[in-house]
Design a protein around this motif. Structure first.
Motif, PDB file in Angstrom:
ATOM      1  N   TYR A 211      37.216  51.729  43.815  1.00  0.00           N
ATOM      2  CA  TYR A 211      36.726  52.867  43.042  1.00  0.00           C
ATOM      3  C   TYR A 211      36.368  52.351  41.653  1.00  0.00           C
ATOM      4  O   TYR A 211      37.249  52.002  40.861  1.00  0.00           O
ATOM      5  CB  TYR A 211      37.812  53.940  42.958  1.00  0.00           C
TER       6      TYR A 211
ATOM      7  N   LEU B 248      41.460  57.363  46.506  1.00  0.00           N
ATOM      8  CA  LEU B 248      41.172  55.948  46.703  1.00  0.00           C
ATOM      9  C   LEU B 248      41.084  55.620  48.182  1.00  0.00           C
ATOM     10  O   LEU B 248      41.624  56.322  49.026  1.00  0.00           O
ATOM     11  CB  LEU B 248      42.252  55.100  46.029  1.00  0.00           C
TER      12      LEU B 248
ATOM     13  N   TYR C 185      45.111  48.618  39.535  1.00  0.00           N
ATOM     14  CA  TYR C 185      44.145  49.416  38.778  1.00  0.00           C
ATOM     15  C   TYR C 185      44.115  48.972  37.324  1.00  0.00           C
ATOM     16  O   TYR C 185      45.075  48.384  36.815  1.00  0.00           O
ATOM     17  CB  TYR C 185      44.466  50.913  38.863  1.00  0.00           C
TER      18      TYR C 185
ATOM     19  N   GLU D 282      41.222  50.480  41.628  1.00  0.00           N
ATOM     20  CA  GLU D 282      40.459  51.345  40.728  1.00  0.00           C
ATOM     21  C   GLU D 282      40.156  50.586  39.451  1.00  0.00           C
ATOM     22  O   GLU D 282      41.054  50.020  38.815  1.00  0.00           O
ATOM     23  CB  GLU D 282      41.246  52.621  40.400  1.00  0.00           C
TER      24      GLU D 282
END
Length: 206
Positions: free
Chosen positions: A11, A6, A45, A28
């Motif tokens: 991402y 990352l 994430y 993410e």
């Protein structure tokens, strides 16, 4: 398979639909995610097949697969719940949609705190606030605000216990380690492996 790493750039996995959203650093986004009107804090994430609308998510939030945040409401006070009453153009009932209703839905913001964990398949309703450090169990349906560092489970979600005692929670809220810079977190990384009392005693300042 190349090692995932990352960075300051989000991402984003394949087949995501991200609209009108802000993604933080070291974030993410899992496969097949849908984001609409989302603020996604640094280091957070999401797992696969998540669907988020009208939500502000803090930093370091861990969100499992198939989580739904902010499912939008239908107009329950009208003769019909169906979206033909507000998606009018699709049906040829009007030249414009009901923008007032869409604006109202967009304003029903959910808030997910920092360092939170949202379990697999949980649903968090519009306008709900999840406090820092809270845990939402898998499959829970959250209809009311959750206090910081509280674990909730069930349908509807109910508190089962706090992660720490009230004094420790108050100190963590004041330390606000999630606001430290990347370099400071890296420098102090080993302290995150300490027991909670050692960490709090080291960084809490009266």
């Amino acid at each position: 398979m190349a090692e995932k790493k990352l960075s300051k750039h989000p991402y984003i996995h394949e087949n995501c639909n991200i609209m009108s959203s802000e993604l933080g650093k070291f974030t993410e986004i899992g496969l097949y995610n849908y984001f609409e009107n989302v603020k996604f804090g640094n280091y957070s994430y999401s797992g696969e097949f998540c669907f988020f609308q009208n939500v502000e998510i803090g930093k370091f939030s861990s969100i499992a697969a198939m989580v739904r945040i902010g499912p939008t409401d239908h107009p329950m006070n009208r003769p019909s719940l169906h979206h033909f009453t507000y998606r009018r153009k699709m049906y040829g009932f009007d030249v414009e949609d009901d923008e007032e209703f869409f604006s109202w839905r967009k304003e029903q913001i959910s808030y997910i705190g920092n360092d939170t964990w949202i379990g697999h398949g949980a649903i968090i309703m519009p306008g709900v606030k999840i406090g820092n450090g809270a845990i939402v169990g898998s499959g829970a349906v959250v209809t009311k605000d959750i206090e910081p560092y509280t674990i909730v489970v069930g349908v509807p979600a109910r508190p089962i216990r706090k992660r720490f005692d009230e004094e420790t929670i108050q100190k963590l809220e004041e330390i606000r380690w999630w606001d430290w810079s990347h370099d400071i977190i890296k420098e102090r990384f080993n302290d995150f492996l300490l027991d909670i009392n050692s960490f709090v005693n080291k960084y809490y300042r009266k």
